[in-house]
Design a protein around this motif. Structure first.
Motif, short mmCIF file in Angstrom:
data_model
loop_
_atom_site.label_atom_id
_atom_site.label_comp_id
_atom_site.label_asym_id
_atom_site.label_seq_id
_atom_site.Cartn_x
_atom_site.Cartn_y
_atom_site.Cartn_z
N THR A 262 11.82 -30.80 -3.59
CA THR A 262 11.74 -31.78 -2.49
C THR A 262 10.30 -31.94 -2.02
O THR A 262 9.82 -33.06 -1.82
N ALA A 263 9.59 -30.82 -1.85
CA ALA A 263 8.20 -30.88 -1.39
C ALA A 263 7.31 -31.55 -2.42
O ALA A 263 6.38 -32.30 -2.07
N CYS A 264 7.56 -31.30 -3.71
CA CYS A 264 6.75 -31.94 -4.76
C CYS A 264 6.93 -33.46 -4.77
O CYS A 264 6.00 -34.20 -5.09
N CYS A 265 8.14 -33.91 -4.43
CA CYS A 265 8.40 -35.35 -4.42
C CYS A 265 7.71 -36.05 -3.26
O CYS A 265 7.39 -37.24 -3.35
N LEU A 266 7.50 -35.34 -2.18
CA LEU A 266 6.96 -35.96 -0.96
C LEU A 266 5.46 -36.21 -1.03
O LEU A 266 4.91 -36.86 -0.12
N ILE A 267 4.77 -35.69 -2.05
CA ILE A 267 3.32 -35.88 -2.14
C ILE A 267 2.95 -36.86 -3.26
O ILE A 267 1.83 -36.85 -3.77
N ARG A 268 3.91 -37.73 -3.62
CA ARG A 268 3.66 -38.67 -4.72
C ARG A 268 2.45 -39.56 -4.45
O ARG A 268 1.69 -39.91 -5.35
N SER A 269 2.22 -39.92 -3.19
CA SER A 269 1.12 -40.82 -2.87
C SER A 269 -0.24 -40.21 -3.19
O SER A 269 -1.20 -40.95 -3.46
N LYS A 270 -0.34 -38.88 -3.17
CA LYS A 270 -1.61 -38.22 -3.46
C LYS A 270 -1.64 -37.56 -4.83
O LYS A 270 -2.69 -37.45 -5.46
N LYS A 271 -0.48 -37.08 -5.27
CA LYS A 271 -0.43 -36.42 -6.57
C LYS A 271 0.96 -36.58 -7.17
O LYS A 271 1.95 -36.14 -6.58
N ALA A 272 1.01 -37.21 -8.33
CA ALA A 272 2.28 -37.41 -9.04
C ALA A 272 2.51 -36.23 -9.97
O ALA A 272 1.89 -36.12 -11.03
N ILE A 273 3.38 -35.32 -9.53
CA ILE A 273 3.65 -34.12 -10.33
C ILE A 273 4.60 -34.43 -11.48
O ILE A 273 4.49 -33.86 -12.57
N PHE A 274 5.55 -35.36 -11.27
CA PHE A 274 6.54 -35.69 -12.29
C PHE A 274 6.28 -37.08 -12.86
O PHE A 274 5.84 -37.99 -12.14
N SER A 275 6.58 -37.23 -14.15
CA SER A 275 6.57 -38.56 -14.75
C SER A 275 7.85 -39.28 -14.38
O SER A 275 8.78 -38.69 -13.80
N THR A 276 7.95 -40.56 -14.76
CA THR A 276 9.14 -41.33 -14.42
C THR A 276 10.37 -40.76 -15.11
O THR A 276 11.44 -40.61 -14.49
#
Length: 461
Positions: A262-276
């Protein structure tokens, strides 16, 4: 008047009157008379006892006859119940509907060993080692892991990260592995708090960013699920005895895993940890976790994670990703109560969740009917059902009704298609009027009641 005659007042006073003299002699009672009286009393007692016995026998006969009446009533009631049961059997045998639920975890693997950061390569530990206050801390090379664990549990590790504005790679990896693989609940929860705090600092605008030398990748998160025993190739069409398996449930670390995702998803605007593609698979995994009854206590965490990962996609990615997820779920989940649970686990908190809910329902309906390629064909097939047919399966009809309801009512784009709404309204009218109230077959009343409710409170509201 003679002087011997009584005076007038003497005649009137009864007390002055002389009682008559009884010249009869008293009869002498003999022994024969006493014996005769005794026999008379004995006859009276005997007669009284006979009357009491007769009354008792009469009462017993009445009670016995009442028992016979009750037995006969019970026998008649039994015959009536058997008759009703036979009549119900004539409508069709009651279906044994298995409850929803799938085991999505199998055999676990051994947790990898937790390696503490090297004291020589960790600047954080070196700063304490070289500080003059080390005489109080007494940090040594062989106590680096104990020292870090103490900082982690007491919340000082995240405070030091904020003060220094830096999280070293060795510390980040150690805290991440501790979160996912530590058998100590306190360490697991504390490391989860640490990583959630570090990740949340990435999205804070008014807070100085913390430089993090290492971020987890999808393979690191997926590897943890594999060690936990997650069945990436499970099928909900498996036999129900899987629900009674002796395999233990997921480890307690799964809570930390969900919070981290959940926390990894919330920082998409600064860092995309997962691909589509990786984000699509995470959505599928979260939906699968909803199908396991062992996760009923984690519904709040799962709902938060679902909303976060759905909002992770960009607007350009979401249209195709939503359809891909829906097709995967429709092929993976069996067409029973599990597919209804799959729909209902997707909240309607925002427009994307509603769209996903509608898409999953639509793709599941397409897989239920052979040769059907559009929504109009689905509704046409549903309206052509013969409710009076003895082979009419109301259980499957109930599943189709719930799926159709979520497909139509959760999709805002269908509101501009009056044909779909008219066909859906016609289908609801058929379900609510053509199914008799005396139809006692399995799920018939559920179909009728749900259709009536939707017709009056959802279509014409």
């Amino acid at each position: 008047m003679d002087t011997n005659d009584p005076l007038d007042f003497e005649v009137e006073d009864d007390l002055l009157k002389c009682p008559p003299i009884n010249n009869k002699r008293k009869k002498i009672i003999g022994l024969d008379d006493l014996l005769k009286d005794h026999y008379i009393e004995q006859d009276k007692l005997l007669e009284k006892r006979n009357k009491q016995k007769k009354k008792a026998k009469t009462k017993a006969k009445k009670i016995e006859s009442s028992y016979d009446d009750e037995d006969s009533k019970e026998a008649r009631l039994t015959r009536i119940v058997e008759k009703c049961h036979n009549q119900l059997t004539a409508f069709g045998e009651e279906q044994e509907i298995p409850p929803w639920g799938v085991k999505v975890f199998g055999d676990k693997k051994a947790f990898p060993p937790l390696e503490s950061p090297d004291l020589g390569s960790c600047n954080l530990l070196q700063s304490f080692l070289n500080n003059k206050l080390n005489s109080m801390v007494e940090l040594t090379a062989d106590k680096g892991d104990i020292f870090l664990e103490g900082l982690l549990v007491n919340g000082w590790l995240s405070k030091l990260a904020y003060l220094c504005g830096h999280v070293e790679k060795t510390v980040a990896i150690w805290a991440f592995n501790t979160m996912l693989y530590s058998s100590k609940e306190e360490l697991c929860n504390s490391s989860s708090d640490f990583w959630c705090a570090i990740l949340s600092s990435e999205k804070e605008v008014d807070q100085a960013p913390v430089k993090v030398d290492w971020f987890p990748e999808y393979m690191d998160i997926r590897r943890a699920l594999d060690i936990y025993g997650f069945l990436f190739k499970f099928s909900s069409s498996a036999k129900p005895n899987n629900l009674d398996s002796d395999i233990e449930g997921p480890p307690q670390n799964i809570r930390a895993w969900i919070r981290c995702v959940t926390a990894c998803c919330l920082i998409r605007s600064k860092k995309a940890i997962f691909s589509t593609v990786e984000a699509e698979e995470i959505v599928e995994i979260i939906i699968c976790l909803f199908l396991d009854r062992q996760f009923q206590g984690l519904l709040v965490l799962l709902n938060d994670c679902m909303e976060a990962i759905v909002n992770y996609f960009t607007d350009q990615e979401w249209c195709s990703s939503c359809e891909n997820i829906a097709k995967f779920i429709a092929c993976r989940v069996s067409k029973d109560l599990n597919c209804i649970q799959t729909i209902e686990c997707i909240s309607e908190a925002n427009s994307r969740c509603k769209q996903l809910r509608s898409a999953v329902a639509y793709q599941t309906l397409l897989s239920c009917f052979d040769g059907v390629n559009s929504g109009e064909e689905i509704l046409r097939s549903l309206t052509q059902i013969n409710f009076k047919d003895k082979n009419c399966d109301f259980y499957n009809m109930y599943i189709h009704l719930v799926l159709t309801e979520n497909w139509v009512l959760s999709n805002s784009l269908i509101e501009d298609n009056p044909v779909i709404y008219e066909m859906f309204s016609l289908y609801l009218q058929h379900c609510s009027t053509l199914i008799s109230a005396t139809n006692l077959r399995s799920y018939a009343s559920k179909v009728r009641h749900r259709a009536s409710y939707l017709l009056h409170f959802s279509i014409y509201k």
